[in-house]
Design an enzyme around this catalytic site. Structure first.
Site, PDB file in Angstrom:
ATOM      1  N   ARG A 145      -0.955  -8.659  13.520  1.00  0.00           N
ATOM      2  CA  ARG A 145      -1.523  -7.729  12.529  1.00  0.00           C
ATOM      3  C   ARG A 145      -2.326  -8.495  11.485  1.00  0.00           C
ATOM      4  NH1 ARG A 145       4.022  -5.073  11.082  1.00  0.00           N
ATOM      5  NH2 ARG A 145       2.977  -4.141   9.290  1.00  0.00           N
TER       6      ARG A 145
ATOM      7  N   ARG B 106     -10.017   0.968   8.027  1.00  0.00           N
ATOM      8  CA  ARG B 106      -9.447  -0.302   8.456  1.00  0.00           C
ATOM      9  C   ARG B 106     -10.468  -1.162   9.180  1.00  0.00           C
ATOM     10  NH1 ARG B 106      -3.786   0.526   8.504  1.00  0.00           N
ATOM     11  NH2 ARG B 106      -2.687  -1.298   9.258  1.00  0.00           N
TER      12      ARG B 106
ATOM     13  N   ARG C 227      11.678  -5.172   5.094  1.00  0.00           N
ATOM     14  CA  ARG C 227      11.327  -3.794   4.775  1.00  0.00           C
ATOM     15  C   ARG C 227      12.285  -2.784   5.424  1.00  0.00           C
ATOM     16  NH1 ARG C 227       5.606  -1.883   5.468  1.00  0.00           N
ATOM     17  NH2 ARG C 227       5.733  -3.083   7.373  1.00  0.00           N
TER      18      ARG C 227
ATOM     19  N   ARG D 142      10.954  -0.600  11.190  1.00  0.00           N
ATOM     20  CA  ARG D 142       9.784  -0.353  12.047  1.00  0.00           C
ATOM     21  C   ARG D 142       9.731  -1.312  13.226  1.00  0.00           C
ATOM     22  NH1 ARG D 142       4.714   0.266   8.030  1.00  0.00           N
ATOM     23  NH2 ARG D 142       3.732  -0.930   9.703  1.00  0.00           N
TER      24      ARG D 142
ATOM     25  N   LYS E 261       0.840  -1.212   0.000  1.00  0.00           N
ATOM     26  CA  LYS E 261       0.000   0.000   0.000  1.00  0.00           C
ATOM     27  C   LYS E 261       0.877   1.265   0.000  1.00  0.00           C
ATOM     28  CE  LYS E 261      -2.065  -1.131   3.893  1.00  0.00           C
ATOM     29  NZ  LYS E 261      -1.362  -2.384   4.207  1.00  0.00           N
TER      30      LYS E 261
HETATM   31  P1  AP5 Z   1       4.805  -1.625   1.892  1.00  0.00           P
HETATM   32  O1  AP5 Z   1       4.495  -0.791   0.709  1.00  0.00           O
HETATM   33  O2  AP5 Z   1       5.510  -0.999   3.036  1.00  0.00           O
HETATM   34  O3  AP5 Z   1       3.487  -2.388   2.407  1.00  0.00           O
HETATM   35  P2  AP5 Z   1       2.209  -1.837   3.180  1.00  0.00           P
HETATM   36  O4  AP5 Z   1       1.023  -2.468   2.559  1.00  0.00           O
HETATM   37  O5  AP5 Z   1       2.260  -0.354   3.266  1.00  0.00           O
HETATM   38  O6  AP5 Z   1       2.460  -2.533   4.591  1.00  0.00           O
HETATM   39  P3  AP5 Z   1       2.355  -1.954   6.067  1.00  0.00           P
HETATM   40  O7  AP5 Z   1       3.097  -2.917   6.928  1.00  0.00           O
HETATM   41  O8  AP5 Z   1       2.766  -0.517   6.123  1.00  0.00           O
HETATM   42  O9  AP5 Z   1       0.835  -2.068   6.309  1.00  0.00           O
HETATM   43  P4  AP5 Z   1       0.115  -2.018   7.661  1.00  0.00           P
HETATM   44  O10 AP5 Z   1      -1.282  -1.802   7.220  1.00  0.00           O
HETATM   45  O11 AP5 Z   1       0.378  -3.188   8.515  1.00  0.00           O
HETATM   46  O12 AP5 Z   1       0.820  -0.791   8.446  1.00  0.00           O
HETATM   47  P5  AP5 Z   1       0.455   0.759   8.589  1.00  0.00           P
HETATM   48  O13 AP5 Z   1       1.709   1.514   8.597  1.00  0.00           O
HETATM   49  O14 AP5 Z   1      -0.622   1.145   7.670  1.00  0.00           O
HETATM   50  O15 AP5 Z   1       5.655  -2.875   1.375  1.00  0.00           O
HETATM   51  C1  AP5 Z   1       6.246  -3.764   2.296  1.00  0.00           C
HETATM   52  C2  AP5 Z   1       7.664  -4.150   1.824  1.00  0.00           C
HETATM   53  O16 AP5 Z   1       7.514  -4.952   0.657  1.00  0.00           O
HETATM   54  C3  AP5 Z   1       8.541  -2.961   1.420  1.00  0.00           C
HETATM   55  O17 AP5 Z   1       9.875  -3.231   1.771  1.00  0.00           O
HETATM   56  C4  AP5 Z   1       8.401  -2.884  -0.107  1.00  0.00           C
HETATM   57  O18 AP5 Z   1       9.575  -2.371  -0.706  1.00  0.00           O
HETATM   58  C5  AP5 Z   1       8.188  -4.352  -0.460  1.00  0.00           C
HETATM   59  N1  AP5 Z   1       7.299  -4.568  -1.607  1.00  0.00           N
HETATM   60  C6  AP5 Z   1       6.122  -3.932  -1.867  1.00  0.00           C
HETATM   61  N2  AP5 Z   1       5.576  -4.422  -2.991  1.00  0.00           N
HETATM   62  C7  AP5 Z   1       6.413  -5.396  -3.443  1.00  0.00           C
HETATM   63  C8  AP5 Z   1       6.394  -6.267  -4.567  1.00  0.00           C
HETATM   64  N3  AP5 Z   1       5.385  -6.224  -5.478  1.00  0.00           N
HETATM   65  N4  AP5 Z   1       7.400  -7.147  -4.714  1.00  0.00           N
HETATM   66  C9  AP5 Z   1       8.424  -7.184  -3.822  1.00  0.00           C
HETATM   67  N5  AP5 Z   1       8.515  -6.366  -2.731  1.00  0.00           N
HETATM   68  C10 AP5 Z   1       7.512  -5.492  -2.558  1.00  0.00           C
HETATM   69  O19 AP5 Z   1      -0.151   0.779  10.069  1.00  0.00           O
HETATM   70  C11 AP5 Z   1       0.680   0.498  11.175  1.00  0.00           C
HETATM   71  C12 AP5 Z   1      -0.158   0.380  12.435  1.00  0.00           C
HETATM   72  O20 AP5 Z   1      -0.810   1.622  12.713  1.00  0.00           O
HETATM   73  C13 AP5 Z   1      -1.293  -0.650  12.366  1.00  0.00           C
HETATM   74  O21 AP5 Z   1      -0.847  -1.954  12.695  1.00  0.00           O
HETATM   75  C14 AP5 Z   1      -2.229  -0.103  13.447  1.00  0.00           C
HETATM   76  O22 AP5 Z   1      -1.702  -0.427  14.712  1.00  0.00           O
HETATM   77  C15 AP5 Z   1      -2.112   1.411  13.274  1.00  0.00           C
HETATM   78  N6  AP5 Z   1      -3.109   1.965  12.348  1.00  0.00           N
HETATM   79  C16 AP5 Z   1      -2.883   2.413  11.089  1.00  0.00           C
HETATM   80  N7  AP5 Z   1      -4.019   2.830  10.525  1.00  0.00           N
HETATM   81  C17 AP5 Z   1      -4.986   2.666  11.449  1.00  0.00           C
HETATM   82  C18 AP5 Z   1      -6.397   2.883  11.437  1.00  0.00           C
HETATM   83  N8  AP5 Z   1      -7.025   3.351  10.342  1.00  0.00           N
HETATM   84  N9  AP5 Z   1      -7.097   2.604  12.564  1.00  0.00           N
HETATM   85  C19 AP5 Z   1      -6.487   2.125  13.676  1.00  0.00           C
HETATM   86  N10 AP5 Z   1      -5.152   1.865  13.747  1.00  0.00           N
HETATM   87  C20 AP5 Z   1      -4.416   2.136  12.634  1.00  0.00           C
HETATM   88 MG    MG Z   2       2.502   1.012   4.840  1.00  0.00          MG
END
Ligand code: AP5
Ligand code: MG
Length: 215
Positions: A172, A92, A131, A161, A17
């Protein structure tokens, strides 16, 4: 042909994402709104609220809606979003999805498209454990060795992270399956959902996403 302007990216942790939101931000000139980044920035402030947020997100737990939602409302109401936005990490859960609809309706706006990045669990753990983010230019990439540098700018300032560990990833994923997954049929029923195979290379997935947002 129209290009979507108010875009929501959904998918499990590590689906890509953030990666694709960053690419779309550059391509379309509209801001990437990552709720994860908003929370990590708030956590880094070290305030009482920041420390509470840090404990929750480091363990892979959701921040309560009443804390999360004002961050998103403020962003959507800011001038930087006047031409659209790319939401990553919000909504979410179903209440957040319903609230986003209400918020958009009140502003005479609408979500144009919801792109779901589909990746099986087998890809996720490896992607997340590798990552890394460049502290200098913000580029996100996969780190192979601890001495690796940013492939874009060669900086050795590499950020990892706190929630990118096996225990938090498992948690998660469980929350994703139970609490976040119901937003998929919600958007499907509204005719807004496009699913993309995100197991391919970043370039291929970016091409699928580009196709999805043109309609
Ligand atoms: P990346 O692009 O970083 O993936 P992502 O989908 O953004 O993964 P996240 O771990 O950030 O998602 P998340 O939803 O768990 O965390 P968030 O920060 O939103 O890609 C991952 C890796 O893979 C990278 O190294 C990239 O280079 C590689 N990659 C990507 N595509 C690839 C491909 N096609 N091939 C090979 N490699 C690839 O949220 C964090 C925390 O915040 C949550 O756990 C929760 O506690 C809280 N939170 C966030 N939003 C909310 C909400 N709305 N409500 C309540 N709590 C919330
Ligand atoms: Mg992310």
């Amino acid at each position: 042909m129209t290009t979507a302007r108010n875009i929501v990216l959904i998918g499990p942790p590590g689906a890509g994402k953030g990666t694709h939101a960053q690419l779309l931000e550059k391509e379309l000139g509209i801001p990437h709104l990552s709720t994860g980044e908003m929370l990590r920035e708030a956590a880094a402030q070290g305030t009482e609220l920041g420390l509470k947020i840090k404990t929750l997100i480091d363990g892979g737990n959701f921040v309560p809606d009443e804390v999360m939602v004002p961050f998103v409302v403020d962003k959507i109401d800011s001038p930087e979003c006047k031409n659209g936005f790319i939401l990553d990490g919000f909504p979410r859960n179903l209440p957040q999805a319903q609230l986003l609809d209400k918020m958009m309706l009140e502003r005479e706006l609408k979500i144009d498209i919801v792109v779901k990045l589909q990746v099986p669990d087998t890809y996720i753990t490896e992607r997340i454990l590798k990552r890394a983010k460049c502290g200098k230019c913000g580029h996100m990439f996969q780190i192979e060795k601890s001495e690796d540098v940013c492939p874009k700018c060669s900086s050795s300032d590499i950020i990892r992270r706190a929630d990118d560990n096996l225990e938090a990833i498992k948690h998660r994923l469980k929350i994703y399956r139970t609490v976040t997954a119901p937003i998929t049929p919600y958007y499907e029923d509204k005719g807004l959902l496009v699913c993309v195979d995100a197991t391919r290379s970043i370039e291929q997935v970016a091409a699928f996403v580009r196709q999805a947002i043109e309609y």
